[in-house]
Design a protein around this motif. Structure first.
Motif, PDB file in Angstrom:
ATOM      1  N   ILE A  14      19.854 -22.053  25.061  1.00  0.00           N
ATOM      2  CA  ILE A  14      18.501 -21.701  24.603  1.00  0.00           C
ATOM      3  C   ILE A  14      18.098 -22.617  23.445  1.00  0.00           C
ATOM      4  CG2 ILE A  14      17.122 -19.890  23.520  1.00  0.00           C
ATOM      5  CD1 ILE A  14      17.730 -19.362  26.434  1.00  0.00           C
ATOM      6  N   GLN A  15      19.034 -22.848  22.558  1.00  0.00           N
ATOM      7  CA  GLN A  15      18.762 -23.683  21.393  1.00  0.00           C
ATOM      8  C   GLN A  15      18.414 -25.119  21.800  1.00  0.00           C
ATOM      9  OE1 GLN A  15      20.275 -22.486  18.138  1.00  0.00           O
ATOM     10  NE2 GLN A  15      20.300 -24.328  16.937  1.00  0.00           N
ATOM     11  N   LEU A  44      32.502 -14.725  31.119  1.00  0.00           N
ATOM     12  CA  LEU A  44      31.701 -13.684  30.483  1.00  0.00           C
ATOM     13  C   LEU A  44      32.563 -12.871  29.514  1.00  0.00           C
ATOM     14  CD1 LEU A  44      28.862 -12.327  30.535  1.00  0.00           C
ATOM     15  CD2 LEU A  44      29.880 -10.638  32.057  1.00  0.00           C
ATOM     16  N   VAL A  45      33.735 -12.440  29.993  1.00  0.00           N
ATOM     17  CA  VAL A  45      34.596 -11.585  29.188  1.00  0.00           C
ATOM     18  C   VAL A  45      35.134 -12.336  27.968  1.00  0.00           C
ATOM     19  CG1 VAL A  45      36.760 -10.289  29.185  1.00  0.00           C
ATOM     20  CG2 VAL A  45      35.194 -10.098  31.114  1.00  0.00           C
ATOM     21  N   SER A  46      35.403 -13.612  28.134  1.00  0.00           N
ATOM     22  CA  SER A  46      35.945 -14.364  27.001  1.00  0.00           C
ATOM     23  C   SER A  46      34.871 -14.704  25.976  1.00  0.00           C
ATOM     24  CB  SER A  46      36.603 -15.649  27.499  1.00  0.00           C
ATOM     25  OG  SER A  46      35.605 -16.536  27.947  1.00  0.00           O
ATOM     26  N   GLY A  47      33.609 -14.507  26.358  1.00  0.00           N
ATOM     27  CA  GLY A  47      32.527 -14.812  25.431  1.00  0.00           C
ATOM     28  C   GLY A  47      32.028 -16.246  25.550  1.00  0.00           C
ATOM     29  N   PRO A  67      32.682  -9.611  23.805  1.00  0.00           N
ATOM     30  CA  PRO A  67      32.666  -8.715  24.957  1.00  0.00           C
ATOM     31  C   PRO A  67      33.778  -7.674  24.924  1.00  0.00           C
ATOM     32  CG  PRO A  67      32.509 -11.003  25.637  1.00  0.00           C
ATOM     33  CD  PRO A  67      32.845 -11.007  24.190  1.00  0.00           C
ATOM     34  N   PHE A  93      30.596 -17.738  28.098  1.00  0.00           N
ATOM     35  CA  PHE A  93      29.265 -17.769  28.697  1.00  0.00           C
ATOM     36  C   PHE A  93      28.206 -17.448  27.648  1.00  0.00           C
ATOM     37  CE2 PHE A  93      25.623 -15.773  30.714  1.00  0.00           C
ATOM     38  CZ  PHE A  93      25.285 -16.726  31.652  1.00  0.00           C
ATOM     39  N   GLY A  94      28.451 -16.403  26.872  1.00  0.00           N
ATOM     40  CA  GLY A  94      27.492 -16.003  25.844  1.00  0.00           C
ATOM     41  C   GLY A  94      27.230 -17.108  24.843  1.00  0.00           C
ATOM     42  N   ARG A  95      28.291 -17.754  24.377  1.00  0.00           N
ATOM     43  CA  ARG A  95      28.134 -18.817  23.381  1.00  0.00           C
ATOM     44  C   ARG A  95      27.375 -20.010  23.969  1.00  0.00           C
ATOM     45  NH1 ARG A  95      33.062 -16.887  21.754  1.00  0.00           N
ATOM     46  NH2 ARG A  95      34.199 -18.173  23.229  1.00  0.00           N
ATOM     47  N   LEU A 152      17.481 -18.219  18.254  1.00  0.00           N
ATOM     48  CA  LEU A 152      16.401 -18.337  19.237  1.00  0.00           C
ATOM     49  C   LEU A 152      16.669 -17.416  20.419  1.00  0.00           C
ATOM     50  CD1 LEU A 152      16.026 -22.199  19.137  1.00  0.00           C
ATOM     51  CD2 LEU A 152      14.504 -20.521  18.111  1.00  0.00           C
ATOM     52  N   ASN A 156       9.541 -21.338  27.535  1.00  0.00           N
ATOM     53  CA  ASN A 156      10.979 -21.556  27.534  1.00  0.00           C
ATOM     54  C   ASN A 156      11.570 -21.342  28.925  1.00  0.00           C
ATOM     55  OD1 ASN A 156      13.482 -22.054  26.422  1.00  0.00           O
ATOM     56  ND2 ASN A 156      13.802 -19.932  25.805  1.00  0.00           N
ATOM     57  N   TRP A 194      27.475  -9.685  23.520  1.00  0.00           N
ATOM     58  CA  TRP A 194      27.182 -11.101  23.742  1.00  0.00           C
ATOM     59  C   TRP A 194      28.224 -12.012  23.098  1.00  0.00           C
ATOM     60  CZ3 TRP A 194      23.721 -12.210  27.304  1.00  0.00           C
ATOM     61  CH2 TRP A 194      23.472 -13.566  27.532  1.00  0.00           C
ATOM     62  N   PHE A 242      15.003 -25.506  23.949  1.00  0.00           N
ATOM     63  CA  PHE A 242      13.792 -24.871  23.438  1.00  0.00           C
ATOM     64  C   PHE A 242      12.610 -25.825  23.575  1.00  0.00           C
ATOM     65  CE2 PHE A 242      11.121 -22.765  20.239  1.00  0.00           C
ATOM     66  CZ  PHE A 242      11.280 -21.461  20.689  1.00  0.00           C
ATOM     67  N   PHE A 286      25.367 -19.958  26.467  1.00  0.00           N
ATOM     68  CA  PHE A 286      23.979 -19.582  26.741  1.00  0.00           C
ATOM     69  C   PHE A 286      23.144 -19.663  25.461  1.00  0.00           C
ATOM     70  CE2 PHE A 286      20.363 -16.902  27.660  1.00  0.00           C
ATOM     71  CZ  PHE A 286      20.057 -17.267  28.963  1.00  0.00           C
ATOM     72  N   ASP A 287      23.740 -19.235  24.373  1.00  0.00           N
ATOM     73  CA  ASP A 287      23.100 -19.330  23.063  1.00  0.00           C
ATOM     74  C   ASP A 287      22.719 -20.789  22.769  1.00  0.00           C
ATOM     75  OD1 ASP A 287      22.205 -18.582  20.605  1.00  0.00           O
ATOM     76  OD2 ASP A 287      24.059 -17.653  19.953  1.00  0.00           O
TER      77      ASP A 287
END
Lengths: 397, 499
Positions: A61-62, A48-51, B45, A53-55, B6, A21, B42, A65, A57-58
């Motif tokens: 990855i999906q 990042l703070v608003s979330g 935050p 980036f996290g979403r 994942l 990966n 994640w 893959f 990034f999730d």
């Protein structure tokens, strides 16, 4: 260690895929799914703070893959083995047909879309008395061929949209909409009749939601009968395959491992040559209804008319003295080659891609004098998409 | 972040496990704390601050309670316990129940009361209960004061059980927190448990949940009888496989890091009474309420009237814990009713029933109970129950019994439903245990709850080659399938956002 073989193997598989990966290069587009994939998301403190980036990034990855397409095919395989006859988007139908699962129409939306269509018609008939208007609401493959569906598959009533539009427009009553004629063509019956019988041609692709050229031809004939026009016969055309490797939209949603591709036929005739075409705001120039450059791409159906252009203006040498205003979605793209025989000029508009409502757009073309009007779009879309509210400026959404 | 993604499985988990085992022992709790904060932050935050506040609050209250007790000042200790309870419940009420209270109060006095409209922080109902349990345990002398903030933080935020349980009471884990010994034995059991939990969630719960979504999207008052029953059955299996799968993953992940969490589910659908059901369903929540509410109120020992009151209080709270709306309160009281009937009226009779009758009765009660759990509005609840009873509008002939959709869904999900029912009964797990009698009761069964830690003592025995091979193949296959289902996760809901 041996006792823990199961755990060790799982850990190995997991580590291997995790490393792959990281190592493998990212893809930006999935030909298979016909969509852009999430790439490494942009980083900022705010994101990042608003979330966000996290979403993203999730999703990254999906989407990235390793062996993504093959995993999805494995899932489909497992689900079908367990008895599933659909994947939430597609019915796995008989004879290798992949059929779109259409949700129920939204009666409010349908009423608003019909009202927009009625307003557009009323405006046009006031400006161009004697306009002959036809409405073709395109049924989908499972509506024409319910025998292709898996047994007992629940589908919305195939007549609902066309009958609602018929009663909402009231255009079978002379003069109800305006000074002109207007009819909602019973396309469903016409296509069902054409699809019946052992030698009937395939009217729809197996791997795409569109109709085949044969299907488009039957729709054209149904329109011509309703509009009082003598239609062309099958023998008037030279029929030749232009692609035998067409994997369309339903194939992209279905993720099946092995399924033969579809074939695209072109029905050509001499009157389709020597056209003057203007696409959107471009210049007039000699052009073709066919775009072979798309046959090498994913969306091969764009071979017809080059896809969903907001506006295509066509001048022919037909010499019939008639002009057509065609408001359409992509189903009309393969019908246009049949229509050009009957009109000196055809203005083909896609309300979903115009940046103004259709009536406003026509305000900008004062010298355009249609004698005929055709609305051709997929019935189930007309029953629930807000974009058709853009038929008339004062109506819809 | 959720386990069934994942991102978690292939990025977060390998990184965390790798760093954990590379780190010297004294850095392991801080590392887990940090990893857990990343895990939580994640998706949310900002809301991480609420968890940190709750953690700090109880860390301080615990210290102060401990000191007060050491000095023999019980009133001061009680004060700090009260501070913890009020603080945690305050957070919970503010973020979970404020809108509900405002709306209900507004309806009561006939005036609109502005609702704050705060989003519910994920896992708040789990971690506030955990931090409170620490202060309470210290006060009751069940646990020693935790002097290391990072270790305490690791307990509260511990990502395996942070967002969907099990609810680990502090004294159950205090020993593991400071003196745990990771081992190959435990980690391997953890991997097995993780794969089984993942499969339960991704392969069974998500698939059958999709079937329930099809039924739920229809008018609840107009369903044919069979469709209504099929729908609620599908939901019953969705929530069981989802929730118990999550707990399995949590327990397995805990094992990977040397922790031993309490069991949370024990084949609840094979319970022989409602009393039995609640000993098998979400065990750690039931235990929490028993330990910290029911027994302190006097339990069953203060006469029948107080006993009845205590039951009602606990079950109203249990209901509301599952979500801030009236239907959950009703759902809690529904269970209180059956528990009271069982305790006061039929105590003797039920114990003499043949087990299959008890099972049928309990499962039926639970199944009907899921209706007010899933529908928030009275109309939906009443309509769906009416459909189940045959008043769905199709009459009592064949049209009222089933329609095309029913037959289609049964054809599409019948196999899965049968497999789910088999798995939930615990039978496959028993077969496999017998098959591999020489070794761990852990295998590729779709549903395997307790891997009792005592069962891990198989050290001396040599397992057969074939059982080991079969287990390895089965587990790897399940893991690959689960991965495939996650890559195309068009339907992968998180069910506990209301908890």
């Amino acid at each position: 260690m041996f006792r823990h073989a199961a755990a060790v193997f799982v850990a190995l598989v997991l580590s291997l895929l995790a490393v792959l990966n990281v190592l493998q290069a990212d893809r930006s587009f999935s030909e298979h799914e016909n969509r852009y994939l999430q790439e490494f998301p942009a980083f900022s403190l705010e994101r990042l703070v608003s979330g966000t980036f996290g979403r993203e990034f999730d999703q990254y990855i999906q989407d990235q893959f390793p062996f993504r397409d093959r995993w999805i095919a494995l899932k489909t395989l497992a689900e079908r083995a367990a008895g599933r006859r659909d994947n939430g988007r597609i019915y796995f139908g008989r004879d290798g047909f992949l059929l779109v699962m259409d949700p129920e129409s939204d009666p409010d939306r349908l009423a608003r879309n019909s009202e927009a269509l009625r307003q557009l018609l009323a405006t046009l008939m006031t400006r161009h008395p004697g306009l002959s208007a036809s409405i073709l609401l395109v049924p989908t493959a499972p509506e024409v061929r319910p025998d292709l569906l898996p047994p007992h598959a629940p589908v919305p009533s195939p007549e609902f949209v066309a009958e609602s539009v018929r009663s909402l427009l009231g255009c079978e009553t002379p003069g109800a909409v305006g000074p002109g004629s207007c009819s909602v063509v019973d396309l469903l019956s016409a296509l069902r009749t054409a699809a019946a019988g052992p030698d009937a041609p395939s009217l729809y692709y197996r791997t795409d939601h569109h109709w085949t050229t044969a299907g488009a031809f039957e729709a054209y004939r149904a329109w011509a009968r309703a509009a009082g026009i003598q239609p062309s016969e099958r023998d008037d055309f030279e029929i030749r395959p232009v692609s035998d490797r067409f994997f369309g939209t339903t194939w992209s949603s279905a993720h099946v491992l092995s399924l033969p591709p579809d074939r695209i036929d072109a029905w050509t005739a001499p009157w389709q040559d020597g056209l003057e075409i203007r696409v959107q705001d471009g210049p007039w120039g000699p052009g073709s209804l066919y775009h072979p450059e798309f046959l090498g791409k994913k969306d091969q159906y764009a071979y017809f008319l080059g896809g969903n252009q907001a506006s295509v203006d066509i001048r022919t040498g037909a010499g019939t003295g008639r002009t057509l205003l065609l408001i359409r979605d992509s189903y009309a793209n393969s019908v246009v080659p049949f229509l050009v025989r009957h009109f000196d000029r055809l203005l083909v508009l896609d309300p979903r891609h115009l940046n103004v409502p259709v009536d406003r757009y026509l305000d900008g073309l004062p010298d355009f004098e249609p004698t005929d009007f055709l609305f051709l779009a997929r019935a189930s879309s007309f029953g629930r998409n807000s974009e058709f509210g853009r038929l008339a400026g004062g109506a819809g959404s | 972040m959720v386990f069934s993604s994942l991102l978690f499985l292939y990025v977060f988990l390998p990184l965390t496990v790798g760093l954990y085992y590379l780190a010297p022992r004294r850095f392991r709790n801080p590392l887990l704390f940090l990893a857990s904060l990343v895990f939580y932050a994640w998706g949310e935050p900002v809301y991480i601050l609420i968890m940190v506040v709750s953690t700090l609050l109880d860390f301080c209250c615990g210290l102060l309670v401990g000191r007060s007790r050491a000095l023999g000042r019980d009133r001061a200790a009680r004060l700090f316990v009260a501070v913890s309870v009020v603080g945690n419940l305050g957070l919970l009420v503010t973020f979970k129940y404020a809108d509900f209270l405002a709306h209900s109060l507004g309806d009561l006095i006939g005036l609109p009361i502005p609702a704050p409209g705060l989003a519910l922080p994920i896992g708040i109902s789990f971690y506030t209960f955990q931090t409170m349990s620490y202060t309470l345990d210290v006060y009751r002398g069940d646990a020693r004061v935790q002097g290391n903030f990072l270790s305490f933080g690791a307990y509260v935020a511990l990502f395996p059980q942070l967002i969907a349980g099990p609810i680990v009471r502090y004294h159950e884990i205090a020993e593991d927190l400071d003196h745990r010994r990771e081992s190959m034995e435990l980690a391997a059991a953890g991997v097995r448990r993780l794969v089984i939990g993942l499969s339960k969630k991704v392969l069974v719960a998500n698939s059958i949940g999709y079937a329930w979504d099809q039924v739920k999207a229809l008018d609840p008052g107009g369903l044919p009888v069979l469709l209504a029953w099929f729908g609620i059955l599908a939901f019953a299996f969705q929530i069981y496989f989802d929730f118990s799968g999550y707990s399995d993953m949590a327990i397995g992940l805990g094992n990977l890091f040397g922790f031993r969490f309490p069991e949370n589910f024990r084949y609840p659908y094979s319970a022989t009474s409602i009393t039995d059901f609640w000993r098998r369903w979400h065990i750690t929540l039931g235990t929490w309420f028993r330990e910290y509410v029911y027994i302190p109120l006097g339990g069953s020992r203060a006469g029948p009237v107080r006993h009845l009151r205590n039951l009602l209080v606990v079950w109203m709270l249990t209901g509301l814990w599952h979500g801030a709306s009236w239907n959950f309160l009703f759902w809690g009281l529904y269970y209180a009713l059956f528990l009271v009937i069982e305790k006061f009226l039929f105590r003797e009779a039920i114990s003499r029933w043949p087990p299959f009758l008890g099972r049928a009765y309990a499962f039926l009660v639970v199944l009907v109970g899921w209706v007010p759990f899933e529908f928030t509005a009275v109309r939906g609840i009443a309509g769906y129950l009416a459909s189940m009873a045959g008043f769905g509008g199709g009459g009592f002939g064949r049209a009222g019994l089933w329609d095309d959709r029913t037959r289609y869904l049964l054809g599409s999900f019948g196999v899965l439903l049968a497999l789910a029912a088999l798995g939930a009964s615990g039978t496959p797990a028993r077969w496999l245990r017998r098959l591999a009698a020489s070794r761990l009761p852990s295998d590729g069964a779709p549903s395997l709850h307790p891997v009792p830690v005592a069962g891990l003592k198989t050290g001396g025995m040599a397992p057969g080659f074939l059982p080991v091979l079969a287990e390895a193949v089965g587990l790897v296959l399940l893991f690959l399938l689960a991965t495939a289902f996650l890559v195309d996760a068009s339907y992968n809901p998180f069910l506990y956002f209301r908890f």
